[in-house]
Structures are given as structure tokens and as C-alpha cells.
Design a protein around this motif. Sequence first.
Motif, PDB file in Angstrom:
ATOM      1  N   ALA A   1      21.820  -4.613 -68.739  1.00  0.00           N
ATOM      2  CA  ALA A   1      23.162  -4.613 -69.330  1.00  0.00           C
ATOM      3  C   ALA A   1      24.162  -3.945 -68.400  1.00  0.00           C
ATOM      4  O   ALA A   1      25.266  -4.447 -68.192  1.00  0.00           O
ATOM      5  CB  ALA A   1      23.129  -3.897 -70.678  1.00  0.00           C
ATOM      6  N   THR A   2      23.776  -2.790 -67.816  1.00  0.00           N
ATOM      7  CA  THR A   2      24.687  -2.094 -66.901  1.00  0.00           C
ATOM      8  C   THR A   2      25.073  -2.991 -65.743  1.00  0.00           C
ATOM      9  O   THR A   2      26.244  -3.127 -65.399  1.00  0.00           O
ATOM     10  CB  THR A   2      24.013  -0.825 -66.333  1.00  0.00           C
ATOM     11  OG1 THR A   2      23.456  -0.090 -67.409  1.00  0.00           O
ATOM     12  CG2 THR A   2      25.000   0.026 -65.587  1.00  0.00           C
ATOM     13  N   ALA A   3      24.054  -3.618 -65.150  1.00  0.00           N
ATOM     14  CA  ALA A   3      24.321  -4.455 -63.979  1.00  0.00           C
ATOM     15  C   ALA A   3      25.222  -5.630 -64.342  1.00  0.00           C
ATOM     16  O   ALA A   3      26.240  -5.863 -63.698  1.00  0.00           O
ATOM     17  CB  ALA A   3      23.005  -4.958 -63.399  1.00  0.00           C
ATOM     18  N   LEU A   4      24.870  -6.332 -65.418  1.00  0.00           N
ATOM     19  CA  LEU A   4      25.628  -7.538 -65.756  1.00  0.00           C
ATOM     20  C   LEU A   4      27.046  -7.211 -66.221  1.00  0.00           C
ATOM     21  O   LEU A   4      27.995  -7.883 -65.842  1.00  0.00           O
ATOM     22  CB  LEU A   4      24.890  -8.354 -66.815  1.00  0.00           C
ATOM     23  CG  LEU A   4      23.620  -9.025 -66.277  1.00  0.00           C
ATOM     24  CD1 LEU A   4      22.881  -9.744 -67.373  1.00  0.00           C
ATOM     25  CD2 LEU A   4      23.944  -9.990 -65.150  1.00  0.00           C
ATOM     26  N   LEU A   5      27.188  -6.148 -67.036  1.00  0.00           N
ATOM     27  CA  LEU A   5      28.542  -5.777 -67.480  1.00  0.00           C
ATOM     28  C   LEU A   5      29.391  -5.363 -66.285  1.00  0.00           C
ATOM     29  O   LEU A   5      30.560  -5.732 -66.187  1.00  0.00           O
ATOM     30  CB  LEU A   5      28.486  -4.648 -68.507  1.00  0.00           C
ATOM     31  CG  LEU A   5      28.185  -5.083 -69.944  1.00  0.00           C
ATOM     32  CD1 LEU A   5      28.051  -3.866 -70.831  1.00  0.00           C
ATOM     33  CD2 LEU A   5      29.291  -5.981 -70.468  1.00  0.00           C
ATOM     34  N   GLY A   6      28.788  -4.597 -65.375  1.00  0.00           N
ATOM     35  CA  GLY A   6      29.516  -4.208 -64.161  1.00  0.00           C
ATOM     36  C   GLY A   6      30.008  -5.427 -63.426  1.00  0.00           C
ATOM     37  O   GLY A   6      31.169  -5.500 -63.002  1.00  0.00           O
ATOM     38  N   VAL A   7      29.139  -6.426 -63.311  1.00  0.00           N
ATOM     39  CA  VAL A   7      29.501  -7.664 -62.625  1.00  0.00           C
ATOM     40  C   VAL A   7      30.626  -8.375 -63.385  1.00  0.00           C
ATOM     41  O   VAL A   7      31.611  -8.805 -62.797  1.00  0.00           O
ATOM     42  CB  VAL A   7      28.272  -8.582 -62.478  1.00  0.00           C
ATOM     43  CG1 VAL A   7      28.683  -9.949 -61.965  1.00  0.00           C
ATOM     44  CG2 VAL A   7      27.264  -7.958 -61.540  1.00  0.00           C
ATOM     45  N   VAL A   8      30.492  -8.444 -64.727  1.00  0.00           N
ATOM     46  CA  VAL A   8      31.507  -9.134 -65.531  1.00  0.00           C
ATOM     47  C   VAL A   8      32.889  -8.537 -65.282  1.00  0.00           C
ATOM     48  O   VAL A   8      33.862  -9.245 -65.059  1.00  0.00           O
ATOM     49  CB  VAL A   8      31.171  -9.054 -67.035  1.00  0.00           C
ATOM     50  CG1 VAL A   8      32.378  -9.431 -67.880  1.00  0.00           C
ATOM     51  CG2 VAL A   8      30.009  -9.956 -67.360  1.00  0.00           C
TER      52      VAL A   8
ATOM     53  N   ALA B   1      29.343   2.309 -69.118  1.00  0.00           N
ATOM     54  CA  ALA B   1      28.356   3.243 -69.660  1.00  0.00           C
ATOM     55  C   ALA B   1      28.451   3.287 -71.182  1.00  0.00           C
ATOM     56  O   ALA B   1      27.445   3.216 -71.898  1.00  0.00           O
ATOM     57  CB  ALA B   1      28.568   4.623 -69.059  1.00  0.00           C
ATOM     58  N   ALA B   2      29.692   3.378 -71.692  1.00  0.00           N
ATOM     59  CA  ALA B   2      29.891   3.457 -73.131  1.00  0.00           C
ATOM     60  C   ALA B   2      29.391   2.184 -73.816  1.00  0.00           C
ATOM     61  O   ALA B   2      28.669   2.241 -74.816  1.00  0.00           O
ATOM     62  CB  ALA B   2      31.375   3.666 -73.435  1.00  0.00           C
ATOM     63  N   LEU B   3      29.760   1.044 -73.260  1.00  0.00           N
ATOM     64  CA  LEU B   3      29.346  -0.229 -73.840  1.00  0.00           C
ATOM     65  C   LEU B   3      27.830  -0.374 -73.833  1.00  0.00           C
ATOM     66  O   LEU B   3      27.223  -0.846 -74.798  1.00  0.00           O
ATOM     67  CB  LEU B   3      29.961  -1.399 -73.055  1.00  0.00           C
ATOM     68  CG  LEU B   3      31.393  -1.768 -73.429  1.00  0.00           C
ATOM     69  CD1 LEU B   3      31.927  -2.833 -72.492  1.00  0.00           C
ATOM     70  CD2 LEU B   3      31.422  -2.277 -74.862  1.00  0.00           C
ATOM     71  N   VAL B   4      27.206   0.043 -72.715  1.00  0.00           N
ATOM     72  CA  VAL B   4      25.756  -0.071 -72.605  1.00  0.00           C
ATOM     73  C   VAL B   4      25.094   0.797 -73.672  1.00  0.00           C
ATOM     74  O   VAL B   4      24.176   0.356 -74.367  1.00  0.00           O
ATOM     75  CB  VAL B   4      25.287   0.338 -71.193  1.00  0.00           C
ATOM     76  CG1 VAL B   4      23.781   0.514 -71.154  1.00  0.00           C
ATOM     77  CG2 VAL B   4      25.720  -0.717 -70.185  1.00  0.00           C
ATOM     78  N   ALA B   5      25.598   2.056 -73.817  1.00  0.00           N
ATOM     79  CA  ALA B   5      25.021   2.968 -74.800  1.00  0.00           C
ATOM     80  C   ALA B   5      25.091   2.354 -76.192  1.00  0.00           C
ATOM     81  O   ALA B   5      24.090   2.282 -76.922  1.00  0.00           O
ATOM     82  CB  ALA B   5      25.761   4.303 -74.761  1.00  0.00           C
TER      83      ALA B   5
END
Lengths: 427, 394
Positions: free
Chosen positions: A31-38, A393-397
Amino acid sequence: MFWRMLRGALTRRRGGRGLIACTTALGASVATALLGVVFDIGDKVSAELSTYGANIVVLPRGAAVVGDLYGDDQLAAGRTAALREDEVAQIKTIFWAFNVTAFSPFLDAQVTVTGVERPVDLVGSWFAHHLDLPSGEHAQAGLIDLRSWWELEGGWIADQDTDLALVGTKLAASQGWGLGDRVTLQGAARSADFRIAGLIDSGGAEDDQIVVPLAQAQALSGRTGQVDRIEVAALTTPDNDLARRAARNPASLSVSEWETWYCTAYASSIAYQIEEVMTDAVAKPQRQITESQGTILNKTSAIMVLVALLALAASALAIANLVTAQVMERSAEIGLLKAVGATDSAVVRLILAELTLVGLAGGVIGYGLGLGLSQAIGWTVFDSAITPRPAVAALVALGVAAVVLIASLPSIRLLLRLRPADVLHGR
Amino acid sequence: MAWLMLRRSLTRRRSRVLIAVLAVAIGSTTIFALALLAIDIPRHMSQDMRSLGANLIVLPADGSPALSASTVEEIKGVLTDSEVVSVVCFRYANVRLNQQPFLAAGTDLAQAQKAKGYWDVEGDWPDQPGQVLIGRDVASLIGLAPGDTVTVTLTQAVTAADPTDPSDQTDPDGQAPEPPAERSARLSVRGILTTGGNEDGFVVMDLSDLERLTLSFDLVDIVELSIDRDSASLAELAQTIDRQVDQVSAAPVRRLAHSEADVLAMLRSLLALVAVIVLALTLIGVATTMMAVVTERRAEIALRKALGADQRSIAWEFQCEAMVLGLVGGLLGAGLGFGLAQAISQSVFQRGVAFSGWLAAVTVAASVLIAYLASRQPVRRATLVDPALVLREE
């Protein structure tokens, strides 16, 4: 009692907890990786597109109308308008200066070359010109960044070179010139000798031209300190209705619309800001370029965002699947708990507390791994780093917590319905 | 007997089976959707790009006069119909509006509207001869708005290959040059054209209007082609046109092709990476489920071993079970994946994706393979069950 049981559950049977922690870590890192990419896709694609070349051209005010007219003697006089070279660096001082990725001034002249019958087009420009900005920062401008698609045989030349020139491949082929040959150019003011240091294959007009440092072209044509046009490559936001209205007539906007427009990186607002810092200049967004960039940017980002979200959803489901499977592993233990008199709420509390602690540990580890993974994706796909963002970070949590809890609900319900006798008997 | 056992083991533990099938289905859905997109995106993207300007320009060769209509037909003859998105021809002439000199461009306006998606027209596109588009700079200089009428007077035809080259001023028909500034036409302004390029200083009219002004017919100065090909084969095509058609010089517009290819490469590597991540997740999911199944059935395995079943038959049963799960998940995934790819493609490109039968077959085969691979470790564990130890616990 509750705490002792929780501690016991966590410290004993490490394998099972480990698996849940691993699962959450996996989910969090993906999730961290993909959201960062998004979040970074827009910037990355538009940076990639800035190699597309100049999307804004700055011309002297008079030349904007007269510049394309020809075949009429009365007009020859119309081309005397010019921009000032000392103002070129101002482009790096506008509101959206950060979005200007490359720019370079151009001076066009016609020269006669010894041994060539027809006049040859000479272009003077910067190559890697160093700029000291008023803000104390440094910048570099010139063709090396602006014309990144040129295929060059030989090499680039430097702005300080006084006797080196780049020659278009078509021109060189028609005259039988090769690397290292010397040519004598006669301009309006004086003549000079140049050595051919590179052959340009651009697929454009430059294939028939000679390119020399700006200072040399100015000296040859006797136009010291003058520039005919500036080409600017800027990262721009695709046009919307507001941008189109503003481009037609900035005066038609209301105050708040005008502010929105001015503070958004539309090609038209960047052009407007360039006009503000230069004397008698007209900055024109090149619609063919900006529209192409806009189309590619919009579609590619949309596809990438959808694909990344798809992958996120798939990972969420996969993680949920794993959590469900692992909570169900506990049937024997829960059966025993119930047999010795644990209430439903106590069982639920125990399982949830355990999941939260294990999930938290897994989530933190996963976030760390995910930062690494996102950089790996950044460098393999976009050739640049992905910006770590607190929002991610917040979204992933939140996301991981929601997935783990929701995934454990059906299995918890299943566990509560278990009859201790059945479970303990091993059926 | 084997089939009976397999069926029983699949139907009895419904929740486990469901979880494993779900894991495979999620994985194959994503991967099938990604694969379909990866195949169709370059096609859609280049179609969209083609409406944003030509990627091949044909000019008269050095020293040649303007191209004749038959030469244009010859050029079209080199191309196959399906790859040509648009062909727009331009003819240029010097004209005066309000005694100010400008450049007039004559073209088939309906074709131009299709090919020049980036031309921003304030007002309307002309839909019949006698109507013109006025470049923004021209309009602001002489104060024209849509709906106005303007008198366009010919000063002299431009016949040079490159309209910026003033040296070549011979008449294309080889006739003596007409005395300048005498023929004129009254045309109505339909729209104001903004491009940021040279066109801002042009008067764009229907080719027939310009021909009536210049009295020279069936000639064009430049042909702009939009062709659905990648950059390498476009360069080849340019060479073919140079070779097969006399007196023309064709050049691909490299800058466009270059960037487009870069962005597509970026997109493909992202798709590949996401596919790898999803694949790994699927593998883990199936492996964990199979591991749980094996653990749960230790007693049963031990009993069968005690009754004389050999290791191979036990391994075979578990592997079959996994592969059946893979097959069901894969079939589900192929269906769902197609729907997903269709939805994404529709929302971004307003066009669907083509279903690819062999890709669906590959996806199902891959799902079975993944299920098989994921079950290898759990199966090895199952075959190592020691009947004596397990049965004593009962």
C-alpha cells in the motif's frame, strides 16, 4: 487476567502471530509503495513529457505579428524588434520558475559560407549557460536540456567556445563536410572561422542549419545583446475551461478566478508571467505541444492511477483473505477458552487486542519496507525517486487497520459460533 | 475412487476452498486485466495522439515547384488505407487584409478540423467555401471578430517548398507573374484561430477560395500526414516515399514519436511491476491456504497412510485439489479481468479493449501453474506425516 492472556498469546505460539504480522507488513508495504506512486504519477509523467521540447515561445512584441510574413520587401524592416539577452535569466524569477525545466534564447541570422552558393541559416543559442539568480540560486539553461532528443555525432560544444560549431546532417552531407572540418562564415558584421565539432540529426529544421554559441552569432551579425526568440519548456497543468477563457482574455476573469488561474501552472498563466518580467515580449503557448502533453498526461496518469488502485484493491483482498484464514486457525484455542467459561465478549476482546498489537508491529515494519519498495518502483519505472509523504503514512495506517479488522470479522463470528465440545474433539 | 475423494475434500471444507479460489481469482483477474490493457494502451494512445498533429511531412524536394494533385495521389498510393489517420494539404499565398500583408493558407477545412485537434477556434469552423478562419494575431491587429466580412487581396502566390523561404518566387504554372494586388475576394470570418505557432499570423481558407484568388489549380505546397505507425517504421516509410515518388522529400516529425514511446515504456514497466506484486501476493495466499488445509487434515492423511496409501497418491490428491482450485479461480479471473479492463479502458479512452482468447488461455494456465507451485511445499509436508505419531494423539 486479560493482559496475562494477551501476553501469553503473543509470546507463545509465535508462528501464528508472526504470520499475521508478516501479512500486515506485506499489505502495508504494498500500500505504501503504490499510494506513493499514485501521488507522484502526475509529476513524473509531466517531467517525462518535458523532453518534448519547448511549449512556450517568447517573441518580441512586433515580431509576433510580422515575424511570419515574408516575400514582401516592406516587411524586411519589421524584423528589427528584438528581445534583450540580459533579460533572459528573468524567466527563472517568475512565480512558476520551478516549473520551467529548460529554456534557451535563439538568434537567427543568414550567413554566407565560403564554397556554398546559397545563404545558410545560422542559429546562435546557449548550450549550458550558467545563471546566477537574484535569489542567490544557480540555474543552467541551454540546448543540452532543451533539445534532449537531438542525435549528435561528435559532441556538444560549450558557450565559451569561440571557434566550434554544430552543423545539421543534411547540410553537412550536401557540402561533403565532416567532423573536424573548418568552415568560414561571413555574417552581416564580420566573418569568422569555425571547426565542426558535432553533426546534428534532429529530424527538424536544424538539419539544414549551423548552430554556434549565442555570443558568436551576435558578433557575426552585429547584434550584440539581442535575441530573436526564447524557447521555454515548462511543466504545465493540462488546460481546462478556466485556462481557455483566460488565454483568450485574462481581463474577463473575476478576481478569485484570476488568482486561481495565476497560481496554477497552466501554459497560459506561465506565458503571462513571462510577459510580465520581460520588456516588449509576447509569450505564446505552443498549443500543439501543450495539447499533446495534456492528452498524454491525462490518459497516462488516469491509467496508472487506476492500475495502482486496482493493485491496491487486489492486495487488500489478498491480505483480508490471509487474515481470515489465520484467525480461523485458532478454533482449538478458542474452543478451550470457551470450555473454561470465557464469554463471547472476552473472546472478541482478546482476538481484537491481539490483532491490533500484531498488526501495528507488522504495519510499522511494512511501512519501512514500503518506502524502500516505492523507491525501487520509482527508479525502475520513472528513473527518479518517489517523494515520501506523511499523507501516505496516514492513509496506509487507516487502510491496513480497516482491512485487517473487516477481514477478521467473519472469522471471529465463525469462532463464536463454535461449540467447544466439537472443536476439542477435533471435528 | 480418487475422484470421489477429491470431490469430497473440495465440497466438505467449503470456507477453505472458497478462500483459496478467491485468492487465485483475485490474482488472475488483476493480471488478465493488466495484460489486456498493456496490449491495447499503445494502440489507443497513438490513436489519440494522431488527432493532435501530423507525424510525417512531405514537401517538394529542393528546387522542385509545388506538388501537383497527382503527386499527392501517388503519395497516398504508397500508404495502406488502414494506417492513414488523416492527410491534409496546404497551399500558401501572400495576401493583404486592410492593406496589411499576411499569409493565406488554403486547405480542405473539413480534413484540417479532423487532423488539427489542437487548433483552438473561437467561434465556429467554416463549413462552406467563402468562410475563413483568421489567425489570432491577424484578428487583433486589424480588429476582426467572428461574423465580420473581410476583403482578401492577393499580392502574389508563394510557391516555395518552405513558406519561410522568400528567395523562391517563381509562379508555379510557369506563367509570367501576375501583376500584384489586383485580384480580391470578400470572405466572411467564421472563427479566430489560436495555436501559438505560425498559424496565428495566417488567414486559413478553403482551398477552392485560394485557387480562385491565385488562379493556379491542383497544387499544394505541403502535405501533412498523420499515420498510425511507430517511429522506426515511420522513418522507413519516409524513405519509401522519397524513393518511389519523384520530386518530394518526406520527413517524420521525430520529437512527437520520441516522447510518446518514452511514456509508453514507462506505463508498461509500471504494469509489469504491479503484475509481479500481485503475482507474489497470490502465490503467498494460495500457499498459506494449502498449508492450513494440510495441517487440518493431518489425522486423515495419517490414517490413509496407515491403511497403506503411498506418498505419491497422497501428493497427487493434494496437488490435484490445488490445481482444480487454480482452474476455477483462473476461469473466474479471466471473466472478471476482461470486465475490469473494459471498464478502465472505457473510462480513460472511451473505447473498449479487444478480448484475447489466447491471453485468457494463458491466464487460466498460469493460475493452475501458480496453484501447483504454491501447493508444493504444503504437499511435501503432507507426505512427511508420520502416521504413528499423529494417530497416537487422537
